[in-house]
Design a protein around this motif. Structure first.
Motif, short mmCIF file in Angstrom:
data_model
loop_
_atom_site.label_atom_id
_atom_site.label_comp_id
_atom_site.label_asym_id
_atom_site.label_seq_id
_atom_site.Cartn_x
_atom_site.Cartn_y
_atom_site.Cartn_z
N LEU A 39 66.96 31.67 62.27
CA LEU A 39 65.90 32.66 62.42
C LEU A 39 66.45 34.07 62.22
CD1 LEU A 39 62.93 33.19 62.92
CD2 LEU A 39 63.39 33.13 65.39
N PHE A 40 67.67 34.31 62.66
CA PHE A 40 68.32 35.60 62.42
C PHE A 40 68.40 35.86 60.91
CE2 PHE A 40 72.32 37.72 61.23
CZ PHE A 40 72.05 38.99 61.72
N VAL A 41 68.91 34.89 60.16
CA VAL A 41 69.06 35.07 58.71
C VAL A 41 67.69 35.24 58.05
CG1 VAL A 41 69.81 33.96 56.56
CG2 VAL A 41 71.29 33.91 58.58
N LYS A 42 66.72 34.45 58.47
CA LYS A 42 65.38 34.55 57.89
C LYS A 42 64.76 35.92 58.18
CE LYS A 42 61.27 31.77 57.35
NZ LYS A 42 60.70 30.46 57.70
N THR A 43 64.94 36.39 59.39
CA THR A 43 64.39 37.70 59.76
C THR A 43 65.07 38.81 58.97
OG1 THR A 43 63.87 36.86 61.97
CG2 THR A 43 63.92 39.25 61.71
N LYS A 44 66.40 38.73 58.81
CA LYS A 44 67.13 39.71 58.00
C LYS A 44 66.72 39.60 56.53
CE LYS A 44 69.93 42.40 59.41
NZ LYS A 44 69.71 43.78 59.90
N ASN A 45 66.53 38.39 56.03
CA ASN A 45 66.07 38.19 54.66
C ASN A 45 64.77 38.97 54.44
OD1 ASN A 45 65.08 37.16 52.18
ND2 ASN A 45 64.54 35.20 53.07
N PHE A 46 63.82 38.78 55.33
CA PHE A 46 62.54 39.47 55.19
C PHE A 46 62.69 40.97 55.41
CE2 PHE A 46 59.85 35.43 56.25
CZ PHE A 46 60.17 34.90 55.02
N HIS A 47 63.56 41.36 56.30
CA HIS A 47 63.86 42.79 56.53
C HIS A 47 64.38 43.42 55.24
CE1 HIS A 47 66.11 46.24 58.25
NE2 HIS A 47 67.15 45.75 57.61
N TRP A 48 65.31 42.74 54.57
CA TRP A 48 65.92 43.28 53.35
C TRP A 48 64.95 43.28 52.16
CZ3 TRP A 48 70.23 39.34 54.51
CH2 TRP A 48 71.15 39.89 55.42
N HIS A 49 64.04 42.32 52.14
CA HIS A 49 63.16 42.17 50.98
C HIS A 49 61.73 42.63 51.24
CE1 HIS A 49 66.53 39.41 50.08
NE2 HIS A 49 66.39 39.98 48.90
N SER A 51 58.49 44.98 51.32
CA SER A 51 57.92 45.94 50.36
C SER A 51 56.52 46.31 50.84
CB SER A 51 57.84 45.30 48.96
OG SER A 51 56.95 44.19 48.98
N GLY A 52 55.93 47.25 50.16
CA GLY A 52 54.53 47.58 50.43
C GLY A 52 54.32 48.80 51.30
N SER A 53 53.05 49.04 51.58
CA SER A 53 52.64 50.27 52.26
C SER A 53 53.13 50.35 53.72
CB SER A 53 51.12 50.41 52.22
OG SER A 53 50.50 49.32 52.86
N HIS A 54 53.43 49.23 54.33
CA HIS A 54 53.93 49.23 55.72
C HIS A 54 55.44 49.02 55.77
CE1 HIS A 54 49.92 49.25 57.42
NE2 HIS A 54 49.59 48.26 56.60
N TYR A 55 56.11 49.28 54.65
CA TYR A 55 57.52 48.99 54.52
C TYR A 55 58.34 49.48 55.71
CZ TYR A 55 62.37 49.49 53.23
OH TYR A 55 63.73 49.44 53.26
N ARG A 56 58.25 50.77 56.02
CA ARG A 56 59.11 51.34 57.06
C ARG A 56 58.87 50.68 58.42
NH1 ARG A 56 62.50 55.03 58.80
NH2 ARG A 56 62.11 56.25 60.67
N ASP A 57 57.62 50.53 58.80
CA ASP A 57 57.30 49.91 60.09
C ASP A 57 57.79 48.47 60.17
OD1 ASP A 57 56.07 52.24 60.98
OD2 ASP A 57 54.07 51.58 60.35
N TYR A 58 57.52 47.69 59.14
CA TYR A 58 57.94 46.29 59.12
C TYR A 58 59.46 46.18 59.06
CZ TYR A 58 53.08 44.89 58.05
OH TYR A 58 51.73 44.68 58.07
N HIS A 59 60.08 47.01 58.23
CA HIS A 59 61.53 47.01 58.07
C HIS A 59 62.21 47.27 59.42
CE1 HIS A 59 65.23 47.58 55.69
NE2 HIS A 59 65.48 48.63 56.45
N LEU A 60 61.75 48.26 60.14
CA LEU A 60 62.33 48.58 61.44
C LEU A 60 62.04 47.50 62.48
CD1 LEU A 60 61.58 52.43 61.57
CD2 LEU A 60 63.78 51.31 61.12
#
Length: 167
Positions: A39-49, A51-60
């Motif tokens: 789950l750590f790797v999957k969460t980081k995968n999605f963090h790294w990849h 995109s879109g209008s909510h990028y910053r919020d989702y990324h953080l």
């Protein structure tokens, strides 16, 4: 055949819990260690990849959640060792024990990422509750207590992801 979590004598930390109970606890906790890694790797995968209008919020958000998941790994693995049993030794063992589904797609829509992580966290909560029953039934209050905190954290992650995907 089920993996044996017996430790060589030099690693067999003494405990007042029976060997049978400690084996059962290790068999319940080690898949959670594998799930936390996955789950750590999957969460980081999605963090790294992301995109879109909510990028910053989702990324953080995903970075914060990944850190929280990562913190579970060492605590759970060391708990198994405190019980005198073996824990995860390799990526291969993680792969064999994990219940979290990998996502290797080249592109995943942000809302699909959030929904997938919400589901994985919700499912992890259920597996932690099942492990909690085993630990509680084995009079292992220390592991039971750790799992109670991790269940609360995982429910919080599920809640945040649910509220985020409600956009």
């Amino acid at each position: 055949m089920a993996k044996s979590y017996n430790s060589p004598t030099k690693l067999a930390t003494p405990s007042d819990l029976s060997d049978k109970n400690r084996r059962n606890i290790a068999a319940a906790i080690n898949p959670l260690v594998a799930d936390a890694f996955a789950l750590f790797v999957k969460t980081k995968n999605f963090h790294w990849h992301m995109s879109g209008s909510h990028y910053r919020d989702y990324h953080l958000l995903l970075d914060e959640q990944a850190d929280q998941i990562f913190a579970m790994i060492d605590i759970l693995a060391e708990r198994v060792r405190k019980l005198g049993k073996n824990t995860i030794r390799s990526i291969g063992e993680i792969s064999r024990l994990q219940n979290v589904k990998d996502n290797d797609k080249d592109f995943v829509k942000p809302q699909d990422m959030i929904k997938e992580l919400m589901t994985e966290n919700k499912n992890l909560t259920a597996r932690m509750r099942a492990a909690h029953e085993i630990c509680s039934g084995s009079c292992d209050v220390a592991t039971t207590s750790l799992l109670e905190n991790f269940i609360d954290e995982t429910e919080r992650r599920t809640w945040f992801l649910f509220e985020t995907q409600a956009d």
